[in-house]
Scaffold this motif. Structure first.
Motif, PDB file in Angstrom:
ATOM      1  N   LEU A  87       0.799  -1.215   0.000  1.00  0.00           N
ATOM      2  CA  LEU A  87       0.000   0.000   0.000  1.00  0.00           C
ATOM      3  C   LEU A  87       0.836   1.271   0.000  1.00  0.00           C
ATOM      4  N   GLN A  88       2.087   1.175   0.481  1.00  0.00           N
ATOM      5  CA  GLN A  88       2.908   2.379   0.602  1.00  0.00           C
ATOM      6  C   GLN A  88       4.288   2.141  -0.014  1.00  0.00           C
ATOM      7  N   PRO A  89       4.372   1.768  -1.276  1.00  0.00           N
ATOM      8  CA  PRO A  89       5.676   1.427  -1.858  1.00  0.00           C
ATOM      9  C   PRO A  89       6.622   2.601  -1.985  1.00  0.00           C
ATOM     10  N   ASP A  90       6.083   3.803  -2.137  1.00  0.00           N
ATOM     11  CA  ASP A  90       6.930   4.967  -2.398  1.00  0.00           C
ATOM     12  C   ASP A  90       7.092   5.863  -1.175  1.00  0.00           C
ATOM     13  N   ARG A  91       6.488   5.484  -0.076  1.00  0.00           N
ATOM     14  CA  ARG A  91       6.580   6.319   1.121  1.00  0.00           C
ATOM     15  C   ARG A  91       7.760   5.859   1.980  1.00  0.00           C
ATOM     16  N   GLN A  92       8.179   6.750   2.878  1.00  0.00           N
ATOM     17  CA  GLN A  92       9.283   6.396   3.762  1.00  0.00           C
ATOM     18  C   GLN A  92       8.911   5.197   4.619  1.00  0.00           C
ATOM     19  N   ARG A  93       9.867   4.320   4.814  1.00  0.00           N
ATOM     20  CA  ARG A  93       9.674   3.162   5.700  1.00  0.00           C
ATOM     21  C   ARG A  93       9.809   3.638   7.124  1.00  0.00           C
ATOM     22  N   ARG A  94       8.809   3.388   7.940  1.00  0.00           N
ATOM     23  CA  ARG A  94       8.852   3.784   9.343  1.00  0.00           C
ATOM     24  C   ARG A  94       9.324   2.603  10.173  1.00  0.00           C
ATOM     25  N   LEU A  95      10.396   2.819  10.919  1.00  0.00           N
ATOM     26  CA  LEU A  95      11.004   1.768  11.720  1.00  0.00           C
ATOM     27  C   LEU A  95      10.773   2.092  13.192  1.00  0.00           C
ATOM     28  N   ASP A 123      12.322   6.388   8.272  1.00  0.00           N
ATOM     29  CA  ASP A 123      11.777   7.253   9.319  1.00  0.00           C
ATOM     30  C   ASP A 123      11.749   6.469  10.634  1.00  0.00           C
ATOM     31  N   LEU A 124      12.422   6.978  11.667  1.00  0.00           N
ATOM     32  CA  LEU A 124      12.548   6.258  12.932  1.00  0.00           C
ATOM     33  C   LEU A 124      11.522   6.732  13.958  1.00  0.00           C
ATOM     34  N   HIS A 125      10.993   5.781  14.695  1.00  0.00           N
ATOM     35  CA  HIS A 125      10.098   6.073  15.825  1.00  0.00           C
ATOM     36  C   HIS A 125      10.671   5.375  17.045  1.00  0.00           C
ATOM     37  N   LEU A 126      11.198   6.153  17.994  1.00  0.00           N
ATOM     38  CA  LEU A 126      11.891   5.601  19.164  1.00  0.00           C
ATOM     39  C   LEU A 126      11.000   5.666  20.393  1.00  0.00           C
ATOM     40  N   VAL A 127      10.841   4.509  21.044  1.00  0.00           N
ATOM     41  CA  VAL A 127      10.087   4.397  22.290  1.00  0.00           C
ATOM     42  C   VAL A 127      11.009   3.770  23.328  1.00  0.00           C
ATOM     43  N   THR A 128      10.977   4.244  24.576  1.00  0.00           N
ATOM     44  CA  THR A 128      11.822   3.671  25.625  1.00  0.00           C
ATOM     45  C   THR A 128      10.970   2.904  26.632  1.00  0.00           C
TER      46      THR A 128
END
Length: 306
Positions: A87-95, A123-128
């Motif tokens: 669904l999102q081939p051209d969008r940034q990959r969110r890690l 694109d990074l998503h950081l959770v602690t």
């Protein structure tokens, strides 16, 4: 032969097993408690096994249920990843990265720009969190924990060794010198609830098992104890290389070079079903490469000869 179980039943089973509650699963999925119970019963009848033990309105996974949950979660993760890429081939990959607070604050964040420079499309998503990965409320692509651990359904690899030495601020050391382990009796020692026995282990190896500090300060997180040491509030049994930058900048000093206490390595952990994902592979490889390079650069000064 069709071996596909009822797919809606799998989705409901995963939620009920993960939350350990039919009611919580019903709330999450916006269905009734009765619908959850019915779907689970139909799935158990189709499989011919009991997945949950029911007792007094409470449910608990059977051993068979635990084994099945791991495999079902792997399968659902594969479907979710495939759908996201379609669904999102051209969008940034969110890690999504789930890290312990100390590692995130003192190791990962100071180096993260290096990863972003090499992989600007991720694109990074950081959770602690300090919780075991089986008890996390939100899914993750990569978790970082001290290991080894029991992480069914996941692949894991150690990438960063950790060891401990007493650390304090230069101003505190100038005021109260530390030339031998016994001198710590004149100091305030900093403790963290997440590492409650570390000082006693170090005292034993240092030959002063009965040492009593002048006073102590306790914190719920180790990151606070480490920051307190930089602020001159006392001596922390600090982890290296977590505190390497603080040593390099002069915010902390290591007055005693022995004994060095090795502790558990940091590991990256990824769902087995998604470990071939390009973004996950890139981040894990970057962790390993960065840690190895820094060990070569700094290991001669502080790393123990294990």
């Amino acid at each position: 032969m069709n071996t596909y179980p009822p797919l809606n039943g799998l989705r409901i089973f995963e939620a009920a097993a993960r939350l350990e509650s039919f009611s919580s699963a019903a709330n999450e999925l916006h269905v009734t408690h009765g619908a959850v119970s019915k779907q689970i019963k139909q799935l158990e009848e189709w499989l011919g096994v009991q997945l949950f033990e029911r007792s007094g309105g409470r449910v608990k996974l059977t051993d068979t249920g635990w084994r099945y949950l791991v495999q079902v979660q792997d399968g659902l993760d594969l479907i979710a990843n495939a759908t996201s890429q379609l669904l999102q081939p051209d969008r940034q990959r969110r890690l999504s990265i789930n890290s312990t607070p100390t590692f995130a604050l003192f190791w990962l964040l100071p180096r993260l720009q290096g990863f972003r420079a090499r992989f600007p499309d991720i694109d990074l998503h950081l959770v602690t969190s300090d919780r075991d990965i089986s008890r996390l409320d939100t899914p993750f692509d990569i978790a970082i924990r001290r290991g080894p651990g029991d992480w069914p359904g996941h692949l894991a690899k150690p990438f960063l060794e950790e060891w401990e030495l007493p650390l304090c601020s230069p101003a505190l050391l100038a005021r109260l010198p530390i030339q031998q382990p016994a001198d710590l009796a004149h100091h305030t020692l900093l403790y963290a609830d997440t590492r409650p026995t570390q000082w006693q282990r170090w005292f034993t190896l240092a030959g002063v098992p009965e040492l009593k500090p002048a006073s102590s300060l306790h914190f719920d997180r180790f990151s606070l104890a480490l920051q307190a040491a930089m602020d001159g509030l006392g001596v922390v049994l600090g982890p290296l290389p977590m505190a390497q930058q603080a040593l390099d900048s002069g915010k902390l000093v290591a007055p005693l070079q022995q004994p060095v206490v090795p502790v558990r390595d940091y590991c990256w952990i990824a769902p087995r079903a998604a470990v071939d994902d390009v973004a996950i592979h890139a981040f894990c490889h970057w962790l390993e490469e960065t840690a190895a390079n820094e060990q070569r650069n700094h290991g001669k000064t502080h790393k123990p000869d294990l």
